[in-house]
Design a protein around this motif. Structure first.
Motif, PDB file in Angstrom:
ATOM      1  N   VAL A 236       2.461  77.946   0.073  1.00  0.00           N
ATOM      2  CA  VAL A 236       1.981  76.985  -0.441  1.00  0.00           C
ATOM      3  C   VAL A 236       0.397  77.509  -0.595  1.00  0.00           C
ATOM      4  O   VAL A 236      -0.437  78.454   0.640  1.00  0.00           O
ATOM      5  CB  VAL A 236       1.727  75.477  -0.203  1.00  0.00           C
ATOM      6  CG1 VAL A 236       1.362  75.712   1.301  1.00  0.00           C
ATOM      7  CG2 VAL A 236       0.984  74.939  -1.623  1.00  0.00           C
ATOM      8  N   GLY A 237      -0.711  77.352  -0.946  1.00  0.00           N
ATOM      9  CA  GLY A 237      -2.190  78.097  -1.296  1.00  0.00           C
ATOM     10  C   GLY A 237      -2.670  76.686  -0.801  1.00  0.00           C
ATOM     11  O   GLY A 237      -2.143  75.398  -1.499  1.00  0.00           O
ATOM     12  N   VAL A 238      -4.365  76.826  -0.455  1.00  0.00           N
ATOM     13  CA  VAL A 238      -4.889  76.020  -0.239  1.00  0.00           C
ATOM     14  C   VAL A 238      -6.474  76.527   0.029  1.00  0.00           C
ATOM     15  O   VAL A 238      -6.690  77.899   0.528  1.00  0.00           O
ATOM     16  CB  VAL A 238      -4.903  75.996   1.772  1.00  0.00           C
ATOM     17  CG1 VAL A 238      -5.531  74.168   2.240  1.00  0.00           C
ATOM     18  CG2 VAL A 238      -3.998  75.098   1.933  1.00  0.00           C
ATOM     19  N   LEU A 239      -7.488  76.234  -0.509  1.00  0.00           N
ATOM     20  CA  LEU A 239      -8.423  76.272  -0.859  1.00  0.00           C
ATOM     21  C   LEU A 239      -9.328  75.915   0.120  1.00  0.00           C
ATOM     22  O   LEU A 239      -9.737  74.473   0.525  1.00  0.00           O
ATOM     23  CB  LEU A 239      -9.339  75.834  -2.012  1.00  0.00           C
ATOM     24  CG  LEU A 239      -8.737  76.027  -3.196  1.00  0.00           C
ATOM     25  CD1 LEU A 239      -9.401  75.612  -4.327  1.00  0.00           C
ATOM     26  CD2 LEU A 239      -8.011  77.855  -3.293  1.00  0.00           C
ATOM     27  N   SER A 336       2.529  78.324  -7.209  1.00  0.00           N
ATOM     28  CA  SER A 336       2.879  77.449  -8.354  1.00  0.00           C
ATOM     29  C   SER A 336       1.879  76.776  -7.698  1.00  0.00           C
ATOM     30  O   SER A 336       1.348  75.374  -9.138  1.00  0.00           O
ATOM     31  CB  SER A 336       4.252  77.100  -8.490  1.00  0.00           C
ATOM     32  OG  SER A 336       4.326  76.671  -8.378  1.00  0.00           O
ATOM     33  N   VAL A 337       1.361  75.964  -6.497  1.00  0.00           N
ATOM     34  CA  VAL A 337       0.626  75.458  -5.650  1.00  0.00           C
ATOM     35  C   VAL A 337      -0.527  75.635  -5.375  1.00  0.00           C
ATOM     36  O   VAL A 337       0.232  76.219  -4.394  1.00  0.00           O
ATOM     37  CB  VAL A 337       1.814  74.128  -5.398  1.00  0.00           C
ATOM     38  CG1 VAL A 337       1.138  72.921  -5.095  1.00  0.00           C
ATOM     39  CG2 VAL A 337       2.541  73.335  -6.414  1.00  0.00           C
ATOM     40  N   VAL A 338      -1.620  74.868  -5.421  1.00  0.00           N
ATOM     41  CA  VAL A 338      -2.613  74.980  -4.115  1.00  0.00           C
ATOM     42  C   VAL A 338      -3.421  73.868  -4.188  1.00  0.00           C
ATOM     43  O   VAL A 338      -3.422  72.940  -4.778  1.00  0.00           O
ATOM     44  CB  VAL A 338      -4.258  76.118  -4.768  1.00  0.00           C
ATOM     45  CG1 VAL A 338      -4.361  75.376  -6.038  1.00  0.00           C
ATOM     46  CG2 VAL A 338      -5.323  76.392  -4.065  1.00  0.00           C
ATOM     47  N   GLY A 452      -3.661  71.967  -8.937  1.00  0.00           N
ATOM     48  CA  GLY A 452      -4.235  71.596  -7.593  1.00  0.00           C
ATOM     49  C   GLY A 452      -4.341  70.501  -7.417  1.00  0.00           C
ATOM     50  O   GLY A 452      -3.972  69.949  -8.632  1.00  0.00           O
ATOM     51  N   ARG A 453      -3.699  70.600  -6.051  1.00  0.00           N
ATOM     52  CA  ARG A 453      -2.925  69.102  -5.716  1.00  0.00           C
ATOM     53  C   ARG A 453      -4.325  68.676  -4.338  1.00  0.00           C
ATOM     54  O   ARG A 453      -4.605  69.561  -3.729  1.00  0.00           O
ATOM     55  CB  ARG A 453      -1.948  68.993  -5.121  1.00  0.00           C
ATOM     56  CG  ARG A 453      -0.626  69.062  -6.331  1.00  0.00           C
ATOM     57  CD  ARG A 453       0.816  69.492  -5.555  1.00  0.00           C
ATOM     58  NE  ARG A 453       0.881  69.434  -6.980  1.00  0.00           N
ATOM     59  CZ  ARG A 453       2.650  69.764  -6.608  1.00  0.00           C
ATOM     60  NH1 ARG A 453       3.391  69.145  -5.458  1.00  0.00           N
ATOM     61  NH2 ARG A 453       3.649  70.032  -8.222  1.00  0.00           N
ATOM     62  N   ALA A 454      -4.632  67.641  -4.448  1.00  0.00           N
ATOM     63  CA  ALA A 454      -5.525  66.859  -3.632  1.00  0.00           C
ATOM     64  C   ALA A 454      -4.828  65.620  -2.799  1.00  0.00           C
ATOM     65  O   ALA A 454      -4.961  64.886  -2.876  1.00  0.00           O
ATOM     66  CB  ALA A 454      -6.905  66.912  -3.943  1.00  0.00           C
TER      67      ALA A 454
END
Length: 572
Positions: A236-239, A336-338, A452-454
């Motif tokens: 998973v990615g994180v900004l 696929s998800v950040v 993008g998920r918050a």
């Protein structure tokens, strides 16, 4: 990648013709279709319990929804798509089934003779609708409705004023005349005779509790919200900006995920103030695979038009191009998800509320003036409109409802919350959260085929925030106190206790350098002059950095430039 369209028409032939005019690929499901090759996550049509729907649906609590349907003697196939699962919840459980869903969704349902439009609680996915030729049309693509010849839409001047006031569109209006946006947390029923019935399936409430475990409860909710948004069996990615919000999401992801966590930060060059020290510290502390993406002014100039065109409504945020480049980097790494840390300020009380809080303490203005003070606190172009807009545009706006209408329900309306801080947070959540933060994240990440998920916008996290006494959110001079305490053990104290500074974006440097020629060509060119929105003499003054705008003329000029690029991309 696709978005969707829906049409409610007197005949199947009319529905097919209108959908085709909007660019949809018309299949066997009458009145519902996908718009192929537009960035989105649309799926369907799908059918359940005699209803047919199409949607852009990502659910984070499938297990609970499946259990609720089973308890209602309406079990759903365990592997059914998210859109079909949400349709089944609507068909068998009604509004309570939608309220119980946690996720990002826009759903259009052919329900009897009506078209029903459903939008998620906080507004992570957008949905638009319009009426023409005795028909209703709805789409997650504003461009599709722009192509609808029967509508014959043009520029909505009221929305132009709203954008210049807020730097985004804060309510249900769009820049296309006759096209409206479904508000978050709403179910709209569009009838063949043209009537619209709106129901609220969720709205934040100020249900304050005296519990002593607000911090521990919030921690459990944050862990659950993050865990639900992690992808299965992949990295998973994180900004990661380096602020406390994105840092706590990074720490929770690293703690809860069994797969690698990639973090991404932005740099505008070593010579400019930045937060790379903090983001690097968090990445090292959480053992993430960290990347720093350097964004040059030349890159912003070359890609600003592209980024503006990806948005259904313009967003006057200079981070739009950097956000797009970050999404590209995430996709290039095969993710696929950040995740992101958006939501901390509008939900738990960041520094943007301080001007209004000070105003209430030191000004004798009546409550009716609070909405105007709120507009002024944005420090965008609202006070400059008499000098910025042409005389013809100002005259055309004489009878238009004022932009204060978008914030008055939260600040001065009869159903407003009791405490001013909660009024401001409620307003921020329903305006900037739904119409700026979330829509920008959704459209830019969708353009790269990722989600993008918050976690901080999780419905249960929001509900807990409004059940928390205001003094635990803004405690003395400490902002977001309860949020910081909930994750204090996960992060270095230098990150948790640092003052918020925000991303220092060199807007003025860009406008004086790589964007100077582009800005002049666009804002003083033939197309802008013929449209007749802005006074050329004011634009020239702003571009020279003169007048009374300092030190914020760069941000205000950025709004005008962003709007011009968006209008051109839509042929307006």
């Amino acid at each position: 990648m696709a978005r969707f369209c829906a049409c409610l028409a007197p005949s199947h032939g009319q529905a097919r013709d209108h959908l085709a005019a909007m660019g949809a690929t018309v299949g066997d499901a009458l009145g519902l279709a996908l718009v192929e090759d537009e960035p989105g996550h649309a799926d369907g049509p799908f059918t359940a319990h005699g209803l047919t729907a199409v949607g852009e649906v990502t659910l984070h609590n499938r297990a609970e929804l499946l259990a609720a349907l089973a308890a209602a003697d309406a079990p759903a196939p365990p592997d059914c798509p998210d859109g079909e699962l949400l349709l089944r919840c609507w068909a068998r459980l009604g509004e309570s089934g939608i309220e119980g869903a946690e996720g990002m969704f826009a759903l259009a349902v052919l329900d009897g003779a009506d078209l029903v439009l459903i939008r998620d609680h906080v507004g992570a996915r957008t949905l638009f609708y319009a009426r023409a030729d005795g028909c209703w049309a709805a789409s997650t693509s504003l461009r599709a409705l722009r192509r609808w010849a029967a509508l014959g839409t043009g520029l909505n001047l009221s929305a132009v004023r709203s954008f210049l006031t807020f730097a985004y569109l804060p309510g249900d209006e769009t820049l296309l005349s006759g096209v409206r946006e479904v508000l978050p947390g709403r179910v709209l029923r569009l009838a063949p005779d043209g009537t619209v019935t709106e129901r609220v399936h969720w709205e934040p409430r100020e249900n304050l509790t005296d519990k002593s475990d607000h911090v521990l409860t919030l921690r459990a909710l944050l862990e659950d919200a993050t865990a639900r948004r992690l992808p299965e069996a992949e990295a998973v990615g994180v900004l990661l900006s380096g602020g406390v919000d994105s840092s706590l999401v990074t720490a929770l992801a690293a703690k809860l995920h069994a797969h690698p966590v990639h973090t991404y930060s932005i740099s505008f060059g070593d010579e400019l103030p930045n937060e790379l020290g903090y983001s690097g510290l968090v990445a090292a502390h959480c053992h993430t695979r960290h990347r720093v993406l350097t964004v040059s002014g030349a890159a912003v100039a070359s890609r600003l038009a592209e980024a503006a065109a990806l948005l259904d409504s313009p967003v006057g945020d200079p981070l739009t191009v950097p956000n797009l480049m970050l999404a590209e980097a995430v996709a290039a790494d095969g993710l696929s998800v950040v995740l992101n840390g958006e939501g901390g300020d509008p939900v738990f009380g960041g520094p943007k509320n301080l001007p209004m809080l000070v105003h209430s303490m030191h000004d004798d203005a009546s409550a009716e003036d609070r909405a105007t003070a709120y507009l002024r606190s944005y420090r965008k172009c609202w006070t400059d409109l008499p000098e910025l807009l042409t005389a013809d545009t100002l005259r055309a706006l004489d009878d238009a409802p004022p932009p204060q209408r978008f914030v008055e329900p939260y600040l001065t309306g009869p159903d407003r919350m009791t405490y001013l801080l909660n009024q401001l947070l409620h307003c921020n959540l329903r305006t900037k959260g739904a119409h700026h933060i979330l829509t920008k994240v959704e459209r830019l990440t969708a353009s790269q085929g990722i989600q993008g998920r918050a976690p901080l916008f999780d419905r249960r996290v929001v509900d807990h925030a409004f059940a928390t006494p205001p003094g635990l959110k803004l405690r003395g001079t400490v902002e977001k106190w309860v949020l910081k305490e909930a994750v204090r053990d996960l992060l270095p104290a230098t990150v948790v206790d640092r003052p918020k500074s925000g991303m220092r974006v060199p807007v003025q440097q860009w406008l004086s350098g790589p964007l100077r020629e582009l800005g002049g060509d666009l804002l003083l060119g033939r197309a802008a002059r013929e449209r007749g929105l802005f006074r050329p003499d004011t634009v020239r003054t702003w571009m020279r950095g003169e007048g009374t705008l300092l030190p914020r003329q760069g941000g205000k000029l950025w709004l005008v430039l962003t709007l011009e690029l968006w209008l051109r991309s839509y042929g307006l």
